[in-house]
Design a protein around this motif. Sequence first.
Motif, PDB file in Angstrom:
ATOM      1  N   UNK A  85      15.637 -13.188  10.791  1.00 10.00           N
ATOM      2  CA  UNK A  85      15.242 -14.181   9.976  1.00 10.00           C
ATOM      3  C   UNK A  85      13.817 -14.368   9.926  1.00 10.00           C
ATOM      4  N   UNK A  86      13.180 -14.339  10.815  1.00  8.81           N
ATOM      5  CA  UNK A  86      11.491 -14.272  10.966  1.00  8.81           C
ATOM      6  C   UNK A  86      10.947 -12.938  10.163  1.00  8.81           C
ATOM      7  N   UNK A  87      11.867 -11.871  10.321  1.00  5.00           N
ATOM      8  CA  UNK A  87      11.050 -10.818   9.733  1.00  5.00           C
ATOM      9  C   UNK A  87      11.257 -10.831   8.301  1.00  5.00           C
ATOM     10  N   UNK A  88      12.361 -11.514   7.715  1.00  5.52           N
ATOM     11  CA  UNK A  88      12.586 -11.862   6.292  1.00  5.52           C
ATOM     12  C   UNK A  88      11.473 -12.732   5.664  1.00  5.52           C
ATOM     13  N   UNK A  89      11.245 -13.734   6.527  1.00  6.67           N
ATOM     14  CA  UNK A  89      10.110 -14.580   6.258  1.00  6.67           C
ATOM     15  C   UNK A  89       8.845 -13.887   6.005  1.00  6.67           C
ATOM     16  N   UNK A  90       8.414 -13.123   6.994  1.00  9.32           N
ATOM     17  CA  UNK A  90       7.249 -12.460   6.758  1.00  9.32           C
ATOM     18  C   UNK A  90       7.033 -11.436   5.906  1.00  9.32           C
ATOM     19  N   UNK A  91       8.242 -10.841   5.457  1.00 12.92           N
ATOM     20  CA  UNK A  91       8.452  -9.853   4.291  1.00 12.92           C
ATOM     21  C   UNK A  91       8.205 -10.681   3.067  1.00 12.92           C
ATOM     22  N   UNK A  92       8.681 -11.731   2.935  1.00 11.88           N
ATOM     23  CA  UNK A  92       8.328 -12.607   1.968  1.00 11.88           C
ATOM     24  C   UNK A  92       6.806 -12.873   1.551  1.00 11.88           C
ATOM     25  N   UNK A  93       6.310 -13.378   2.642  1.00  9.97           N
ATOM     26  CA  UNK A  93       5.099 -13.383   2.432  1.00  9.97           C
ATOM     27  C   UNK A  93       4.255 -12.483   2.256  1.00  9.97           C
ATOM     28  N   UNK A  94       4.570 -11.134   2.788  1.00 12.32           N
ATOM     29  CA  UNK A  94       3.840 -10.144   2.444  1.00 12.32           C
ATOM     30  C   UNK A  94       3.913  -9.558   1.003  1.00 12.32           C
ATOM     31  N   UNK A  95       5.183  -9.994   0.368  1.00 11.60           N
ATOM     32  CA  UNK A  95       5.395  -9.705  -0.951  1.00 11.60           C
ATOM     33  C   UNK A  95       4.481 -10.694  -1.832  1.00 11.60           C
ATOM     34  N   UNK A  96       4.353 -11.870  -1.464  1.00 14.24           N
ATOM     35  CA  UNK A  96       3.502 -12.707  -1.997  1.00 14.24           C
ATOM     36  C   UNK A  96       1.956 -12.493  -2.051  1.00 14.24           C
ATOM     37  N   UNK A  97       1.572 -11.743  -0.979  1.00 16.32           N
ATOM     38  CA  UNK A  97       0.109 -11.285  -0.606  1.00 16.32           C
ATOM     39  C   UNK A  97      -0.094 -10.058  -1.639  1.00 16.32           C
ATOM     40  N   UNK A  98       0.951  -9.073  -1.549  1.00 20.57           N
ATOM     41  CA  UNK A  98       0.798  -8.247  -2.501  1.00 20.57           C
ATOM     42  C   UNK A  98       0.828  -8.400  -4.016  1.00 20.57           C
ATOM     43  N   UNK A  99       1.334  -9.437  -4.453  1.00 25.14           N
ATOM     44  CA  UNK A  99       1.318  -9.858  -5.789  1.00 25.14           C
ATOM     45  C   UNK A  99      -0.174 -10.567  -6.260  1.00 25.14           C
ATOM     46  N   UNK A 100      -0.688 -11.194  -5.007  1.00 19.81           N
ATOM     47  CA  UNK A 100      -1.906 -11.789  -5.310  1.00 19.81           C
ATOM     48  C   UNK A 100      -2.938 -10.705  -5.296  1.00 19.81           C
ATOM     49  N   UNK A 101      -2.672  -9.574  -4.401  1.00 17.80           N
ATOM     50  CA  UNK A 101      -3.647  -8.744  -4.251  1.00 17.80           C
ATOM     51  C   UNK A 101      -3.716  -7.950  -5.788  1.00 17.80           C
ATOM     52  N   UNK A 102      -2.545  -7.628  -6.357  1.00 14.60           N
ATOM     53  CA  UNK A 102      -2.810  -7.095  -7.691  1.00 14.60           C
ATOM     54  C   UNK A 102      -3.365  -8.016  -8.578  1.00 14.60           C
ATOM     55  N   UNK A 103      -3.029  -9.320  -8.780  1.00 14.19           N
ATOM     56  CA  UNK A 103      -3.539 -10.177  -9.833  1.00 14.19           C
ATOM     57  C   UNK A 103      -5.192 -10.036  -9.637  1.00 14.19           C
ATOM     58  N   UNK A 104      -5.729 -10.307  -8.491  1.00 15.33           N
ATOM     59  CA  UNK A 104      -6.994 -10.410  -8.276  1.00 15.33           C
ATOM     60  C   UNK A 104      -7.852  -9.029  -8.440  1.00 15.33           C
ATOM     61  N   UNK A 105      -6.990  -7.793  -8.376  1.00 13.06           N
ATOM     62  CA  UNK A 105      -7.643  -6.513  -8.702  1.00 13.06           C
ATOM     63  C   UNK A 105      -7.627  -6.221 -10.189  1.00 13.06           C
ATOM     64  N   UNK A 106      -6.563  -6.782 -10.735  1.00 14.72           N
ATOM     65  CA  UNK A 106      -6.528  -6.764 -12.297  1.00 14.72           C
ATOM     66  C   UNK A 106      -7.593  -7.287 -12.881  1.00 14.72           C
ATOM     67  N   UNK A 107      -7.766  -8.774 -12.416  1.00 18.48           N
ATOM     68  CA  UNK A 107      -8.844  -9.589 -13.016  1.00 18.48           C
ATOM     69  C   UNK A 107     -10.212  -9.014 -12.952  1.00 18.48           C
ATOM     70  N   UNK A 108     -10.589  -8.737 -11.502  1.00 18.76           N
ATOM     71  CA  UNK A 108     -11.740  -8.051 -11.304  1.00 18.76           C
ATOM     72  C   UNK A 108     -12.208  -6.913 -12.033  1.00 18.76           C
ATOM     73  N   UNK A 109     -11.213  -5.994 -12.048  1.00 14.35           N
ATOM     74  CA  UNK A 109     -11.509  -4.356 -12.659  1.00 14.35           C
ATOM     75  C   UNK A 109     -11.321  -4.558 -14.083  1.00 14.35           C
ATOM     76  N   UNK A 110     -10.410  -5.413 -14.912  1.00 19.62           N
ATOM     77  CA  UNK A 110     -10.004  -5.382 -16.211  1.00 19.62           C
ATOM     78  C   UNK A 110     -10.168  -6.519 -16.970  1.00 19.62           C
ATOM     79  N   UNK A 111     -10.578  -7.447 -16.171  1.00 21.03           N
ATOM     80  CA  UNK A 111     -10.745  -8.803 -16.864  1.00 21.03           C
ATOM     81  C   UNK A 111     -12.012  -8.932 -17.861  1.00 21.03           C
ATOM     82  N   UNK A 112     -11.809 -10.150 -18.420  1.00 19.41           N
ATOM     83  CA  UNK A 112     -13.001 -10.159 -19.500  1.00 19.41           C
ATOM     84  C   UNK A 112     -13.964 -11.043 -18.648  1.00 19.41           C
ATOM     85  N   UNK A 113     -15.346 -10.457 -18.647  1.00 22.94           N
ATOM     86  CA  UNK A 113     -16.507 -11.087 -17.866  1.00 22.94           C
ATOM     87  C   UNK A 113     -17.294 -11.885 -18.866  1.00 22.94           C
ATOM     88  N   UNK A 114     -17.612 -13.046 -18.279  1.00 26.22           N
ATOM     89  CA  UNK A 114     -18.415 -14.148 -19.058  1.00 26.22           C
ATOM     90  C   UNK A 114     -19.029 -14.752 -18.047  1.00 26.22           C
TER      91      UNK A 114
END
Length: 131
Positions: A1-30
């Motif tokens: 059960x605990x492993x599933x919860x930490x896996x879900x948290x890791x998935x959320x962190x991976x999604x946020x990592x990707x979002x930040x990476x995309x905005x930093x590198x491909x986002x419009x700067x102003x």
Amino acid sequence: MFGSATGTLAGCLARETHRVHVIRNRGVRTTGWVDRIRTDTDGDGDLQHFPVVRFELPDGTEIEAGSATGMPHSCSLAPGDPVETAYHPRQPENIVIIGFDWPANPWVFGLCTLLLGGFSATMLWDGFHMP
């Protein structure tokens, strides 16, 4: 059960990592301006400071967006300060404040994702292979 919860948290962190990476590198700067500093508390009750920034899109539309990450204890920014901002072209309310959002650094999120994912995999592996 605990492993599933930490896996879900890791998935959320991976999604946020990707979002930040995309905005930093491909986002419009102003350049934007700090409108105000929103304060909130984290899970431990510690005070966090989140800058809210105003900037204009090329078509003249004014956007107000808050930083995704907060800073504990105090904020180095103040209302009226100019800030370099990167935003997602289709979702301009998704921003990264360059130089402020260092906790949203993809290396930090990436490392946390790998650690949580590895821990989760170990927990799940052990859980499936218990006698």
